[in-house]
Design a protein around this motif. Sequence first.
Motif, mmCIF file in Angstrom:
data_model
loop_
_atom_site.group_PDB
_atom_site.id
_atom_site.type_symbol
_atom_site.label_atom_id
_atom_site.label_comp_id
_atom_site.label_asym_id
_atom_site.label_seq_id
_atom_site.Cartn_x
_atom_site.Cartn_y
_atom_site.Cartn_z
ATOM 1 N N THR A 18 42.327 41.107 20.405
ATOM 2 C CA THR A 18 42.585 42.104 19.366
ATOM 3 C C THR A 18 43.867 42.885 19.672
ATOM 4 O O THR A 18 44.180 43.862 18.988
ATOM 5 C CB THR A 18 41.414 43.097 19.279
ATOM 6 N N ARG A 50 36.789 44.586 21.889
ATOM 7 C CA ARG A 50 35.698 45.496 21.485
ATOM 8 C C ARG A 50 35.850 45.974 20.046
ATOM 9 O O ARG A 50 34.913 46.434 19.430
ATOM 10 C CB ARG A 50 35.671 46.715 22.411
ATOM 11 N N THR A 51 37.098 45.903 19.523
ATOM 12 C CA THR A 51 37.311 46.356 18.148
ATOM 13 C C THR A 51 36.418 45.542 17.226
ATOM 14 O O THR A 51 36.283 44.328 17.415
ATOM 15 C CB THR A 51 38.790 46.124 17.747
HETATM 16 P P1 NAP Z 1 47.163 45.832 24.031
HETATM 17 O O1 NAP Z 1 47.733 45.722 22.670
HETATM 18 O O2 NAP Z 1 46.889 47.181 24.592
HETATM 19 O O3 NAP Z 1 45.827 44.974 24.059
HETATM 20 C C1 NAP Z 1 44.878 45.119 25.073
HETATM 21 C C2 NAP Z 1 43.704 44.225 24.758
HETATM 22 O O4 NAP Z 1 42.720 44.420 25.775
HETATM 23 C C3 NAP Z 1 43.049 44.548 23.417
HETATM 24 O O5 NAP Z 1 42.717 43.340 22.783
HETATM 25 C C4 NAP Z 1 41.787 45.276 23.842
HETATM 26 O O6 NAP Z 1 40.766 45.048 22.922
HETATM 27 C C5 NAP Z 1 41.465 44.551 25.127
HETATM 28 N N1 NAP Z 1 40.543 45.341 25.940
HETATM 29 C C6 NAP Z 1 40.795 46.472 26.620
HETATM 30 N N2 NAP Z 1 39.673 46.882 27.239
HETATM 31 C C7 NAP Z 1 38.701 45.975 26.937
HETATM 32 C C8 NAP Z 1 37.343 45.843 27.279
HETATM 33 N N3 NAP Z 1 36.716 46.710 28.089
HETATM 34 N N4 NAP Z 1 36.655 44.818 26.770
HETATM 35 C C9 NAP Z 1 37.239 43.927 25.938
HETATM 36 N N5 NAP Z 1 38.544 43.978 25.599
HETATM 37 C C10 NAP Z 1 39.257 45.002 26.100
HETATM 38 O O7 NAP Z 1 48.065 45.099 25.120
HETATM 39 P P2 NAP Z 1 49.086 43.895 24.869
HETATM 40 O O8 NAP Z 1 50.411 44.460 24.489
HETATM 41 O O9 NAP Z 1 48.476 42.888 24.009
HETATM 42 O O10 NAP Z 1 49.272 43.346 26.349
HETATM 43 C C11 NAP Z 1 48.272 42.621 27.007
HETATM 44 C C12 NAP Z 1 48.817 42.131 28.351
HETATM 45 O O11 NAP Z 1 49.942 41.308 28.117
HETATM 46 C C13 NAP Z 1 49.312 43.255 29.268
HETATM 47 O O12 NAP Z 1 49.076 42.882 30.602
HETATM 48 C C14 NAP Z 1 50.817 43.289 29.013
HETATM 49 O O13 NAP Z 1 51.533 43.770 30.113
HETATM 50 C C15 NAP Z 1 51.085 41.814 28.796
HETATM 51 N N6 NAP Z 1 52.277 41.549 27.972
HETATM 52 C C16 NAP Z 1 52.333 41.954 26.655
HETATM 53 C C17 NAP Z 1 53.454 41.662 25.892
HETATM 54 C C18 NAP Z 1 53.543 42.054 24.430
HETATM 55 O O14 NAP Z 1 54.510 41.635 23.772
HETATM 56 N N7 NAP Z 1 52.612 42.786 23.887
HETATM 57 C C19 NAP Z 1 54.535 40.949 26.471
HETATM 58 C C20 NAP Z 1 54.442 40.546 27.807
HETATM 59 C C21 NAP Z 1 53.303 40.850 28.535
HETATM 60 P P3 NAP Z 1 39.829 46.196 22.283
HETATM 61 O O15 NAP Z 1 40.564 47.486 22.339
HETATM 62 O O16 NAP Z 1 39.550 45.660 20.925
HETATM 63 O O17 NAP Z 1 38.626 46.194 23.168
#
Ligand code: NAP
Length: 506
Positions: A18, A50-51
């Motif tokens: 999500t 969780r969303t």
């Molecule tokens: P984000 O938008 O904050 O997403 C975090 C995800 O983790 C959400 O799907 C959230 O889902 C889930 N989550 C958090 N706590 C949870 C729990 N207790 N149970 C189940 N799901 C949980 O972060 P993001 O930008 O996608 O980044 C994710 C990873 O990729 C990070 O390590 C980041 O450094 C890396 N990264 C991201 C990018 C990018 O372009 N975004 C690029 C390179 C690397 P819910 O809130 O729905 O539970």
Amino acid sequence: MKTEISIKPTVFMIFGGTGDLAARKLIPALYNLYLDKFMPSQFAIIGLGRTEYTLESYRKEMLEGVTEFSRSGKPDTKTWKAFAENIRFLNADLEQEKTYQNLSQIIDKCDDEWTEPANVVHYLAVAPRFFPIIAENLAKVKLTQDKCRCRIVIEKPFGHDLESAKALNILLRGIFDESQIYRIDHYLGKETVQNMMAFRFANALFEPVWNRNFIEHVQISVSEKIGVGDRGGYYDHSGALRDMVQNHLLQLVCLVAMESPVSFGADEVRNRRVDVLKAIRPFNAQELNQNIVRGQYNGGWVEGEEVNGYREEKGVNPQSNTETFAALKFFVDNWRWQNVPFYVRTGKRMHQQSSIISIQFKDVPHKIFPDDAAEIWQQNRLIISIQPEMSIRLQVQAKRPGVNMVLNPVDMVFDYQGTYTHDGPEAYETLLLDVLQGDQTLFMRADQVEVAWELLMPVIEFWEKKTSLNFPNYSADSWGPELAEALIAKDGFHWYSLPVSKKPKS
Ligand code: NAP
């Protein structure tokens, strides 16, 4: 670009289904692979989070992601429908054991329904604190044991420092075999970055001059126009060194400086990349004082808009000591590169978004032309532009048309847009296909990650111990602090930047 593939049925699990990464990169990449007929004939994509979504609303959310972020634009209804049939959603908390039992059941069901047992890719698109939780829980429900069928993909950052990276490696390798672990650095999937290997090792022309006898210095510059945006809370505990240098920039250094692999085998290529990191001269006390520069951006104006200084950004400590800019000079201690300086820099809120590698060759041994014929004299330079412009330019001296012998530098340009009619795949497409196929060439091995951290730890510790008294020390829309200019100018060089691209392509 792959030409012929056969991939086993696959369950692609997205932990963090999500989140931003899933909608912005992963689902668009998987959709494009589907369009290009690279997805297995049987596959399921399971998004977890969780969303609260219904299956329908989750698919709709993913469609919006593809429409906004995919290089192929808005999907046509029929194709999207066929692809989306394979997307499922699991409303679940990663910290609960039940989640993993549910996953296990989903995989069992796929195995029952499909023609052969599924490969399973566990993609960890979540904050790093979840990496151990997920890995340990997967092990508990026995979803990690089959070396051939089960793979785990770990997003950056891989560790916060050497100690935490080592601890994560120990944990992962207690559960998975190294052949199952894909540590992703999306820079390695970029077309231009991959082309470094082709350029260097598929042409007879460059390798003979690719050494200390002909190359004067190497620069790698990755500059971003944007500030930290909404990532202030994360970035303030990271900084430019951890966020960019430890991974992306050092990967580029490896590709420029590596020896020729004997073959294109994953471990052979990765061995040669690790060799480079091992050969980089460690930062001693003198180098820490002379060869590193840090910066933090101030507020200012960017394209007519007023922007915050770093310390005013959301989630950032108003007295933050975190660097948003880093420049380093170092040497690679081996026969090929002895005494050739390497300069790398990266920063946010810089004047231009660009990632370039500049290889400057030594001057001709003897100039036969009179001074007035060679007023604009430029040593040969090879510029590899990774983004937004994707090109390779060889700068050479040429005679300007006319009755007199007047020389000036000209560019011989290989430009992706002008040369190829179709768009190349996005980095994530290339990398996800490699994961599906089990090809680890473009992923970082445990030892590579650790050597990169080991190299930078003296710098990280030096900066952490010593508060910078002059932060913020560069203005938004500049090329970073003046000291970074001085770092390279004292050796008689200057940072190279490309003229602004006419048709930027992200
Ligand atoms: P984000 O938008 O904050 O997403 C975090 C995800 O983790 C959400 O799907 C959230 O889902 C889930 N989550 C958090 N706590 C949870 C729990 N207790 N149970 C189940 N799901 C949980 O972060 P993001 O930008 O996608 O980044 C994710 C990873 O990729 C990070 O390590 C980041 O450094 C890396 N990264 C991201 C990018 C990018 O372009 N975004 C690029 C390179 C690397 P819910 O809130 O729905 O539970």
